[in-house]
Design a protein around this motif. Sequence first.
Motif, PDB file in Angstrom:
ATOM      1  N   GLN A  48      79.722  22.536  35.714  1.00 48.13           N
ATOM      2  CA  GLN A  48      79.307  21.754  36.883  1.00 48.13           C
ATOM      3  C   GLN A  48      78.763  22.657  37.976  1.00 48.13           C
ATOM      4  O   GLN A  48      77.876  22.280  38.726  1.00 48.13           O
ATOM      5  CB  GLN A  48      80.487  20.943  37.416  1.00 48.13           C
ATOM      6  N   HIS A  49      79.334  23.865  38.049  1.00 44.87           N
ATOM      7  CA  HIS A  49      78.831  24.797  39.054  1.00 44.87           C
ATOM      8  C   HIS A  49      77.387  25.179  38.750  1.00 44.87           C
ATOM      9  O   HIS A  49      76.536  25.192  39.629  1.00 44.87           O
ATOM     10  CB  HIS A  49      79.710  26.046  39.124  1.00 44.87           C
ATOM     11  N   ARG A  50      77.134  25.445  37.476  1.00 42.57           N
ATOM     12  CA  ARG A  50      75.752  25.772  37.082  1.00 42.57           C
ATOM     13  C   ARG A  50      74.826  24.626  37.429  1.00 42.57           C
ATOM     14  O   ARG A  50      73.723  24.829  37.932  1.00 42.57           O
ATOM     15  CB  ARG A  50      75.677  26.025  35.578  1.00 42.57           C
ATOM     16  N   ALA A  51      75.293  23.406  37.146  1.00 39.18           N
ATOM     17  CA  ALA A  51      74.460  22.228  37.428  1.00 39.18           C
ATOM     18  C   ALA A  51      74.203  22.110  38.931  1.00 39.18           C
ATOM     19  O   ALA A  51      73.086  21.797  39.363  1.00 39.18           O
ATOM     20  CB  ALA A  51      75.136  20.969  36.891  1.00 39.18           C
ATOM     21  N   ALA A  52      75.234  22.395  39.747  1.00 41.48           N
ATOM     22  CA  ALA A  52      75.072  22.288  41.205  1.00 41.48           C
ATOM     23  C   ALA A  52      74.045  23.303  41.702  1.00 41.48           C
ATOM     24  O   ALA A  52      73.162  22.990  42.495  1.00 41.48           O
ATOM     25  CB  ALA A  52      76.415  22.505  41.903  1.00 41.48           C
ATOM     26  N   GLU A  53      74.157  24.522  41.181  1.00 34.92           N
ATOM     27  CA  GLU A  53      73.226  25.575  41.614  1.00 34.92           C
ATOM     28  C   GLU A  53      71.782  25.235  41.279  1.00 34.92           C
ATOM     29  O   GLU A  53      70.867  25.634  41.983  1.00 34.92           O
ATOM     30  CB  GLU A  53      73.567  26.899  40.913  1.00 34.92           C
TER      31      GLU A  53
END
Length: 215
Positions: free
Chosen positions: A15-20
């Motif tokens: 999810q962090h990758r997606a947010a970035e």
Amino acid sequence: MDSFSAVLRTATREQHRAAESAPFMSALLGGRLDVAAFARYTEQLWFVYEALERDAARLARDPVAGPFVRPELLRLPALAEDLAHLRGPAWRSTLTALPATLRYAARIGECARAWPAGYVAHHYTRYLGDLSGGRVVRDRAERTWGFAPGGPGVRFYVFDRLTDPVAFRHEYRRLLDGFGADAAGRGRVTAECRHAFALNTRVFEELHAELRVRP
Ligand code: HEM
């Protein structure tokens, strides 16, 4: 067994990758947003941090959430400075929350009132994120819109009451590792972190959708 801080990091990695790489963030980091869109984003943060910090004094006395709640972290005063700079002296009367922001803030408020461990999930997702990746956003904002380094417009990203942010992040992870909950309780907090990321992503999506109609 992995430490709880490692569990949280791993559980939210995707999810962090997606947010970035969310289109709104890509546009911001790519220098393709106008300053009004950055102001709109900052305005959404105001509602999120209001929900996080409204009950900070009470939560600071809570046995579960208390150790995480620190006056050095509080972001509302910095956001007030940023919004005054971005929107002018009447900024308060101009604030409007997107529907996704209202849902995000409402969920934080529910946790703050009734589930301190869930509040910790939101606290971690925001403050540790802002302390880590916030630097990237700040640098880009300063370069794109010419804010004074760490000055009004990007005060939110400056934790100048923390003497050593790196040491603080380590200390914060140690606090998480000592989090007094059994496996089921930790599982619920992990799920709430994922929920927090998802709520945040919806805000990015709505911000991005708005850009299309107001390019
Ligand atoms: C452009 C957007 C973003 C960038 C460039 C960014 C960058 C980073 C970086 C460099 C780290 C440090 C990783 C490490 O210590 O190994 C980090 C950590 C973190 N970020 Fe982000 N981030 C972004 C968006 C977000 C968002 C939207 C959230 C959640 C709302 C978030 C939450 C977190 C959290 C919770 C951590 C701490 C992870 C941990 O060490 O447990 N980030 N971020």
